[in-house]
Design an enzyme around this catalytic site. Structure first.
Site, mmCIF file in Angstrom:
data_model
loop_
_atom_site.group_PDB
_atom_site.id
_atom_site.type_symbol
_atom_site.label_atom_id
_atom_site.label_comp_id
_atom_site.label_asym_id
_atom_site.label_seq_id
_atom_site.Cartn_x
_atom_site.Cartn_y
_atom_site.Cartn_z
ATOM 1 N N PHE A 331 -22.094 45.249 42.658
ATOM 2 C CA PHE A 331 -22.873 44.229 41.948
ATOM 3 C C PHE A 331 -23.751 44.870 40.888
ATOM 4 O O PHE A 331 -24.401 45.894 41.144
ATOM 5 C CB PHE A 331 -23.808 43.484 42.916
ATOM 6 C CG PHE A 331 -23.110 42.664 43.959
ATOM 7 C CD1 PHE A 331 -22.784 41.338 43.730
ATOM 8 C CD2 PHE A 331 -22.796 43.226 45.194
ATOM 9 C CE1 PHE A 331 -22.153 40.581 44.706
ATOM 10 C CE2 PHE A 331 -22.166 42.477 46.176
ATOM 11 C CZ PHE A 331 -21.848 41.148 45.925
ATOM 12 N N ASP A 332 -23.773 44.255 39.705
ATOM 13 C CA ASP A 332 -24.832 44.557 38.744
ATOM 14 C C ASP A 332 -26.090 43.869 39.270
ATOM 15 O O ASP A 332 -26.006 42.952 40.092
ATOM 16 C CB ASP A 332 -24.436 44.009 37.373
ATOM 17 C CG ASP A 332 -25.534 44.196 36.341
ATOM 18 O OD1 ASP A 332 -26.143 45.271 36.325
ATOM 19 O OD2 ASP A 332 -25.794 43.249 35.585
ATOM 20 N N LYS A 333 -27.280 44.290 38.802
ATOM 21 C CA LYS A 333 -28.514 43.667 39.293
ATOM 22 C C LYS A 333 -28.928 42.481 38.419
ATOM 23 O O LYS A 333 -28.893 41.332 38.849
ATOM 24 C CB LYS A 333 -29.664 44.687 39.349
ATOM 25 C CG LYS A 333 -30.994 44.077 39.836
ATOM 26 C CD LYS A 333 -32.118 45.075 39.800
ATOM 27 C CE LYS A 333 -32.633 45.343 38.408
ATOM 28 N NZ LYS A 333 -33.422 44.215 37.820
#
Length: 634
Positions: A331-333
């Site tokens: 996941f990107d944040k």
């Protein structure tokens, strides 16, 4: 050999072409020949006349023979060719009655198959019909009703309550609740105000709106979704390619077996020619790969249509299958696990000033600033009066800002802006920073008045989504972010990912994905589709947030979650796994039934009746099994 997915009615449109509704032919007209064929079959049984059975064969099998004979002349041995040979052979050896029944059962199965595939594609037809074909537009002060393709960028559309929106655009006047279910899959209407985007095919529920058109009709979000889903449904998945390769060898083998069954017993054992030619023809019928051919595409078409209806755009059967086999998800944040919008999480004040008055003064100063976090403070002060006379306002790069109100100089910034900060307040600052928050200090030259902690707000759904993914058996969830370690750890703890890597550049995210692929095989990357493009492209499956209205997300990702809705991710995994399961069931069932029916040749029990029921019955069952994917819910 007929290729998997090569359906006659699966239409792919050029991207720029205006899509029209598919015309619906009356049932009686569409199947009139089948009705007449059934009538002649019944008359044949009543009067025992072969001429009546022959009429039933010609009427019921007209389209079958037309294709079958053409393919036979080209030596293209598909299922219609095999059926044509078998029925002509049945007529030659005098089995008119069984030949007629085989033709009619085949025609009925084609009707049922066609109905099932139409049902599977109904979601796409629904999408195609969502956007109105015309809209009321204001030009040169006059209201005109124009066709969607004649509306230009910059035109102002007038949309009344209860009307569908015809074009993508931005609200320039009015406010309303918009039902965006057709685009995003969300059932709750979304409140829209001036400067908010609206999409073609969505429903204006309450207010009167004026909308400035921002895209041509062929470029609207819904037009792109329809086009991409049509392409996805036509694209072959790995299991379809397997069926094609299998069928390439399977068809000649079946024809060779049929020839051996028809010729060997009479020639070697002096058995009855009529009996064994009949058995050979039955082998041809049972060997028709109808069920095998349809087993995969019916499942792929149904699943992609169901996903589109639920706000998930899957851009091909291969991505659908890969999503079902994922072992790790990265996941990107910002904009993925978080909303991408900073908010004030803590406002700690010191001194004698009223907190609301102090916050209003700080917000008034910040309203002069271009700093990205200023908007969070102004939003926090919503409802307070910011009517302060500010003098000598100065922005100091890398430190903060200063400004004078009522003769007192105020400072807002980081530690570098203040010469002395009490130890107790310094401890509070470090504590907030360890929670992943950005801390701004407000004060004067002599004292500290307040601490304002700002953070990117975590999505309410993020923790639950990660938990569901672990429950579904995803072995690794990892946070990949360019943010600092403290922020990354705070977010990681909050949402429950198993590991994280912080302070990554885009190329370092790409390297992280490559390492995960080496370790786990199939890896998905979930990002916003902009700065995550290299990692999205490198992952086995790239999943973009916010497909609705985001061209980058639609173009770079393999799967797009249309409403920034992370809860659609576990649904996508569940749907993909169910699709894989049903495809395997269908292929296995098709092959096993064929083998069992062929074994009936050994004792001489195989008949055309058994053969057609084995073939058509299996086709119908695998089609109905594939349609079960319509029932997979979010």
């Amino acid at each position: 050999m007929e290729e998997a997915g090569a359906f006659e009615k699966l239409i792919l449109y050029p991207e720029k072409e205006k899509r029209q509704s598919i015309p619906k032919e009356p049932f009686w007209k569409r199947y009139s020949l089948l009705g007449q064929s059934l009538l002649f079959l019944l008359l044949g049984y009543l009067f025992s006349e072969n001429i009546l059975f022959a009429a039933a064969i010609l009427l019921g099998g007209f389209s079958l023979f037309k294709t079958g004979i053409k393919n036979l002349l080209r030596l293209n041995f598909d299922m219609k060719t095999l059926m044509t040979i078998a029925i002509i052979g049945a007529a030659i050896i005098g089995e008119w009655r069984e030949g007629a029944v085989v033709v009619i059962l085949f025609a009925i199965s084609e009707v049922l198959e066609s109905y099932s595939m139409d049902k599977a594609r109904a979601s796409i037809r629904t999408l195609m019909e969502m956007a109105p074909s015309e809209a009321v537009v204001v030009r040169n002060g006059k209201e005109l009703t124009l066709k969607a393709e004649d509306i230009e960028i910059g035109d102002i559309m007038l949309i009344k309550p209860g009307q569908m929106i015809a074009m993508d655009g931005v609200i320039v006047e009015g406010a309303s609740a918009i039902n965006q279910a057709a685009i995003t899959g969300e059932s709750v209407p979304v409140e829209k105000v001036i400067d908010d985007e609206v999409y073609a095919g969505t429903l204006n529920q309450e207010g009167f709106l004026k909308v400035k058109v921002t895209k041509h009709s062929e470029d609207t979000t819904i037009a792109k979704i329809v086009h991409l889903v049509e392409e996805a449904q036509g694209e072959k998945a790995p299991s379809q390619r397997f069926v094609d390769r299998f069928a390439k060898y399977y068809t000649p083998v079946i024809m060779a077996i049929a020839a051996l069954v028809a010729l060997v017993p009479p020639m070697v054992f002096a058995a009855s020619w009529k009996e064994w030619i009949y058995q050979g023809l039955a082998v041809l019928v049972v060997g028709c790969p109808c069920a095998l051919v349809i087993s995969t595409p019916v499942s792929i078409v149904t699943a992609i249509g169901n996903a589109a209806r639920n706000g998930v755009l899957i851009k091909g059967g291969s991505f659908l299958e890969e999503a079902g086999a994922l072992k790790a998800i990265a996941f990107d944040k910002t904009g993925t696990l978080t909303k991408g919008i900073p908010i004030v999480t803590d406002f700690i004040h010191f001194g004698k000033k009223e907190p609301s008055e102090l916050l209003a003064m700080i917000a008034a100063l910040e309203s002069r600033s271009q700093h990205p976090l200023s908007s969070a403070i102004i939003k926090k002060a919503n409802g307070l009066s910011l009517d302060y006379a500010i003098e000598q306002f100065t922005s100091i790069t890398g430190k903060g800002l200063t400004g004078t109100i009522d003769g007192t100089e105020f400072r807002i910034g980081n530690l570098k802006l203040f010469e002395f900060i009490p130890e107790k307040i310094t401890e509070q600052i470090f504590e907030l920073q360890n929670q992943g928050k950005t801390v701004m200090i407000a004060g004067t030259e002599k004292e500290i008045l307040a601490l304002i902690a700002v953070a990117d707000e975590v999505r309410e759904s993020s923790k639950g989504v990660v938990e569901r993914l672990h429950h579904l058996g995803i072995k690794q969830t990892i946070l990949l972010t360019g943010d600092n370690q403290a922020t990354a750890h705070a977010i990681g703890r909050n949402v429950g990912v198993k590991s994280l890597e912080a302070e990554l550049l885009p190329e370092e995210k790409l390297e992280a994905i490559k390492k995960l692929k080496e370790q786990f095989g199939r890896v998905a990357m979930v990002g916003d589709g902009v700065n995550d493009a290299p990692a999205l492209a490198s992952a086995t499956v790239g999943i973009a947030m916010g497909g609705a209205g985001t061209d980058t997300a639609l173009e770079t990702a393999d799967i797009a979650l249309m409403n920034d809705d992370l809860t659609k991710l576990p649904f996508t995994i569940k749907l993909s796994r169910k699709t894989l399961q049903i495809i395997k069931q269908n292929i296995t069932f098709s092959i096993v039934v064929k083998l069992l029916a062929l074994l009936l040749v050994v004792p001489g029990w195989l008949t055309l009746w058994i053969a057609i029921f084995a073939d058509m019955g299996t086709t119908l069952l695998v089609t109905l099994n594939g349609l079960r994917l319509l029932r997979v819910k979010d």
